[in-house]
Design an enzyme around this catalytic site. Structure first.
Site, PDB file in Angstrom:
ATOM      1  CG  HIS A 178      -2.145  -0.737   1.157  1.00 29.80           C
ATOM      2  ND1 HIS A 178      -2.746  -1.296   2.262  1.00 29.80           N
ATOM      3  CD2 HIS A 178      -2.938  -1.051   0.100  1.00 29.80           C
ATOM      4  CE1 HIS A 178      -3.848  -1.932   1.896  1.00 29.80           C
ATOM      5  NE2 HIS A 178      -3.984  -1.789   0.595  1.00 29.80           N
ATOM      6  CB  CYS A 274      -2.235   0.568   8.650  1.00 28.87           C
ATOM      7  SG  CYS A 274      -1.126   0.390   7.244  1.00 28.87           S
TER       8      CYS A 274
END
Length: 285
Positions: A178, A274
């Site tokens: 990511h 996150c």
């Protein structure tokens, strides 16, 4: 946060969404970090680390909580719920079946709290603020990672639906699956990033759009400690760990660093960023 609260766009205090790790564990493998850690987490340790992060974030932002759901161990990684821009919420469409059950819960939470739900095309994978990060120095610019989880087509989808400039960045290293694992826009235009995570064209794009004095490249060692997976709230940067050189460079740029140990969550491939989602995203701040 009370269920009746609606999103406030004009606020001086940042608003952040978090989801407790009630059901967190590594029970499958969908990224390289998970490979050696299946059934290798403890609920007590993960809860203690998450509480420390929540308490730290709470000193600099209002924290809203999304209820966890049994059977969805990665739901605590709130950044992947979707992307917030003003009063608009763009839900994620997860690539892996293991996380697709999170989508309905995120949609329901944001609908209850008064956000406008805007969907991208059904055949496009997009993993929210894990792969879409607003520039904090230039108005109306969004950086979007692709190559492992989100599709390249998500860039044009977001540009159209949000009326914003989107700069796609190809992720080349599967460890940095990511964008928020290797790239972190900071206030005043500073940007943390790990150059080795990007292909040559994307690295050139970063260097083209961000002035040299605002670029803060990190070493592979710092990147693997998830230094780029940081929460930026004003001049405060909250992260798992930063080496002495990186700390010196960030402090020299006027930032205050706060380290919060999050190694239990790193077993699943995530850390501070996150575990949080900004609810008051507007560009240029």
């Amino acid at each position: 946060m009370a269920e009746t609260m609606s999103p406030a766009i004009e606020r001086t205090v940042p608003r952040v969404l978090m989801c407790a790790p009630t059901f967190f564990e590594v029970s499958y493998v969908i990224n390289p970090w998970m490979t050696d850690h299946v059934h290798d987490t403890t609920s007590e340790r993960s809860r203690r680390q998450w509480d420390a992060l929540r308490d730290t974030v709470s000193r600099h932002a209002d924290v809203a909580l999304q209820p966890a759901a049994e059977g969805l161990p990665d739901m605590c990684f709130a950044a992947n719920a979707g992307l917030v821009f003003g009063n608009t919420f763009v839900p994620s469409r997860f690539r892996y079946a293991e996380r697709q059950g999170e989508e309905a819960h995120a949609r329901a939470w944001f609908s209850r709290h008064g956000f406008d739900i805007v969907d991208i095309a059904e055949d496009v994978f997009f993993e929210g603020a894990g792969d879409a990060l607003f520039d904090r120095g230039v108005s109306r610019r969004l950086w979007m990672g692709h190559g492992h989880r989100s599709d390249p087509a998500a860039a044009s989808e977001l540009a159209t639906r949000l009326d914003i400039e989107v700069i796609p960045l190809k992720l080349a290293d599967p460890r940095f699956y990511h964008l928020d694992t290797c790239f972190c826009p900071l206030v005043d235009g500073y940007t943390l990033y790990f150059p080795g995570a990007f292909d040559a064209a994307s690295l050139a794009s970063i260097e083209k759009h961000i002035a040299p004095h605002l670029r803060i490249p990190v070493s592979e060692h710092d990147a693997l400690d998830f230094a780029c997976n940081a929460v930026n709230l004003g001049k405060v940067v909250i992260l798992n760990r930063a080496g002495p050189d990186l700390r010196s460079r960030l402090e020299g740029a006027g930032f205050m660093l706060i380290e919060v140990a999050l190694d239990e969550f790193m077993k699943s491939g995530g850390a501070a960023k996150c575990l949080t989602l900004r609810l008051d995203e507007v560009t240029g701040v």
